[in-house]
Enzyme design. Sequence first.
Site, PDB file in Angstrom:
ATOM      1  N   ASP A 129     -15.295   1.770   7.753  1.00 25.40           N
ATOM      2  CA  ASP A 129     -14.262   2.749   7.400  1.00 25.40           C
ATOM      3  C   ASP A 129     -14.794   3.750   6.383  1.00 25.40           C
ATOM      4  O   ASP A 129     -14.508   4.940   6.469  1.00 25.40           O
ATOM      5  CB  ASP A 129     -13.020   2.039   6.847  1.00 25.40           C
ATOM      6  CG  ASP A 129     -12.004   3.053   6.326  1.00 25.40           C
ATOM      7  OD1 ASP A 129     -11.492   3.829   7.153  1.00 25.40           O
ATOM      8  OD2 ASP A 129     -11.761   3.099   5.115  1.00 25.40           O
TER       9      ASP A 129
ATOM     10  N   HIS B 179       0.845  -1.195   0.000  1.00 28.39           N
ATOM     11  CA  HIS B 179       0.000   0.000   0.000  1.00 28.39           C
ATOM     12  C   HIS B 179       0.876   1.239   0.000  1.00 28.39           C
ATOM     13  O   HIS B 179       1.873   1.305   0.708  1.00 28.39           O
ATOM     14  CB  HIS B 179      -0.885   0.007   1.254  1.00 28.39           C
ATOM     15  CG  HIS B 179      -1.736   1.235   1.363  1.00 28.39           C
ATOM     16  ND1 HIS B 179      -2.934   1.366   0.684  1.00 28.39           N
ATOM     17  CD2 HIS B 179      -1.564   2.394   2.040  1.00 28.39           C
ATOM     18  CE1 HIS B 179      -3.455   2.549   0.941  1.00 28.39           C
ATOM     19  NE2 HIS B 179      -2.643   3.191   1.769  1.00 28.39           N
TER      20      HIS B 179
ATOM     21  N   SER C 292      -7.665   2.947   9.564  1.00 29.59           N
ATOM     22  CA  SER C 292      -8.404   3.025   8.301  1.00 29.59           C
ATOM     23  C   SER C 292      -7.632   2.281   7.202  1.00 29.59           C
ATOM     24  O   SER C 292      -8.177   1.421   6.495  1.00 29.59           O
ATOM     25  CB  SER C 292      -8.597   4.508   7.946  1.00 29.59           C
ATOM     26  OG  SER C 292      -8.977   4.683   6.613  1.00 29.59           O
TER      27      SER C 292
ATOM     28  N   ARG D 120     -15.071  11.869   9.054  1.00 27.28           N
ATOM     29  CA  ARG D 120     -13.851  12.569   9.504  1.00 27.28           C
ATOM     30  C   ARG D 120     -13.504  13.715   8.568  1.00 27.28           C
ATOM     31  O   ARG D 120     -13.022  14.774   8.997  1.00 27.28           O
ATOM     32  CB  ARG D 120     -12.681  11.568   9.580  1.00 27.28           C
ATOM     33  CG  ARG D 120     -12.801  10.613  10.758  1.00 27.28           C
ATOM     34  CD  ARG D 120     -11.879   9.414  10.586  1.00 27.28           C
ATOM     35  NE  ARG D 120     -10.524   9.809  10.317  1.00 27.28           N
ATOM     36  CZ  ARG D 120      -9.660   9.132   9.536  1.00 27.28           C
ATOM     37  NH1 ARG D 120     -10.050   8.001   8.961  1.00 27.28           N
ATOM     38  NH2 ARG D 120      -8.451   9.563   9.355  1.00 27.28           N
TER      39      ARG D 120
ATOM     40  N   LYS E 191      -8.471  -1.887   5.655  1.00 35.97           N
ATOM     41  CA  LYS E 191      -8.746  -2.195   4.247  1.00 35.97           C
ATOM     42  C   LYS E 191      -7.818  -3.295   3.731  1.00 35.97           C
ATOM     43  O   LYS E 191      -8.215  -4.161   2.967  1.00 35.97           O
ATOM     44  CB  LYS E 191      -8.608  -0.927   3.397  1.00 35.97           C
ATOM     45  CG  LYS E 191      -9.784   0.030   3.628  1.00 35.97           C
ATOM     46  CD  LYS E 191      -9.699   1.270   2.769  1.00 35.97           C
ATOM     47  CE  LYS E 191      -8.817   2.307   3.380  1.00 35.97           C
ATOM     48  NZ  LYS E 191      -9.349   3.636   3.520  1.00 35.97           N
TER      49      LYS E 191
HETATM   50  N1  URA Z   1      -6.119   7.107   3.719  1.00 33.70           N
HETATM   51  C1  URA Z   1      -7.012   6.245   4.226  1.00 33.70           C
HETATM   52  O1  URA Z   1      -7.303   5.210   3.635  1.00 33.70           O
HETATM   53  N2  URA Z   1      -7.565   6.525   5.411  1.00 33.70           N
HETATM   54  C2  URA Z   1      -7.279   7.638   6.109  1.00 33.70           C
HETATM   55  O2  URA Z   1      -7.814   7.822   7.172  1.00 33.70           O
HETATM   56  C3  URA Z   1      -6.356   8.552   5.549  1.00 33.70           C
HETATM   57  C4  URA Z   1      -5.788   8.253   4.354  1.00 33.70           C
END
Ligand code: URA
Length: 434
Positions: free
Chosen positions: A161, A82, A183, A168, A187
């Site tokens: 999320d 990632h 977050s 947020r 994923k």
């Molecule tokens: N990228 C994400 O996937 N989540 C966040 O909270 C910030 C950046």
Amino acid sequence: MRMVDMIAKKRDGGELTTEEIQFLVTGYTDGSIPDYQMSALAMAVFFRGMTARETGDLTLAMAGSGEQLDLSSLQGIKVDKHSTGGVGDKTTLVVAPLVAAAGIPVAKMSGRGLGYSGGTIDKLESFAGFEVERTREQFLQQVRDIGVSVIGQSGNLTPADKKLYALRDVTATVEAVPLIASSIMSKKIAAGADAILLDVKVGKGAFMKSIEEAETLANAMVAIGSQVGRKTVAVISDMNQPLGFAVGNALEVKEAVETLAGKGPRDLTELVLAIGSRMLVMGGLVTNVEEGRKKLEDLMASGKAVDKLAEMVEAQGGNKQDVYDLSRLPQAKLIHTVTAEQDGYISEIDAEAIGHASVVLGAGRLTKEMPIDLAVGLVLHKKRGDQVKAGEVLVTIHANEDRLLQSALKEMEGAFQISTAIDGDQPLIYKIIE
Ligand code: URA
């Protein structure tokens, strides 16, 4: 259990239990906990933080809030990668086929981009006919057959999320490290990763602007990994200048193929080898990074890395000839060069300005619905530290409309700084946290 008590507990610096965190994630996902209570909790977390245990629990609860990809039918350790994102970041386009050619199974879901240029999925669509929407079975079968598939995010992964991130965004709580870390990690876990390699970008063209911030986030994610039993390694890499030379979808694909052939830009090649070799170690294929690096360099030199990308393109509906003949990729109509006004050394290339210019040209999108132009973008001719003479080309702009070309030129004013002396070298990789 009452949400109001949890908000008060966090507000006063207390630690939420595993059960409380599960309760709030379940309740927020099913709608029984309203946005206003979740907003208050997110703000309390922003000020009070979370312990490693709480952050790990939040990650697992969010990962489990929806569908989870089951990759257990694939042999071997599934290592996902990632990146927190940056200008010209085409690392996945190179790393996925490269590590697959080495024998690591790559079943990767990737996003479309918001911002500087498309995401990996947009970029792959530069290959005419390339299908990014596949059924789960097609996706897994392709990985069994050829070792790699990269598709778009599909299914109901991490709905908690999705909801919380959107909340947020409008409540000034994006910047809370435990929330960002959980977050991202939720994923990856929901997408089936056994081990996770994170490329945390830092600099002007990145989400994290300082090394301290990047390190805090990287440490938090590595700690979550060890809390939830997923080996996690974070590479903190530079995003003050674009990565490689190309910015823009088809232009980046071309550069990715050249890099797979061992003929890519120095910085991109270095990053790909640093990340890829660690993925081979995490996947149990080699015992150390040096051995991994050597294996990857051999795959680049032998042409097997490029062949693996060609196999993937063909398996997903494209024509493998496009990989071997890059002139078949989308091409822009207008080519414009920008030249240096003075002699000297490049002391800065503002990644953010270059990123904005690429969006103006149409290579990136500002809203989810915006179409993108795969052909347009910019190709740098110089990188930071390079010597330049007045009149030499700094960057080539590929555009499809003169009006957009003119706007991009405006965005780029001052993006290249030339000084009379060489600045100290800025590293590509600041730190690796394992
Ligand atoms: N990228 C994400 O996937 N989540 C966040 O909270 C910030 C950046």
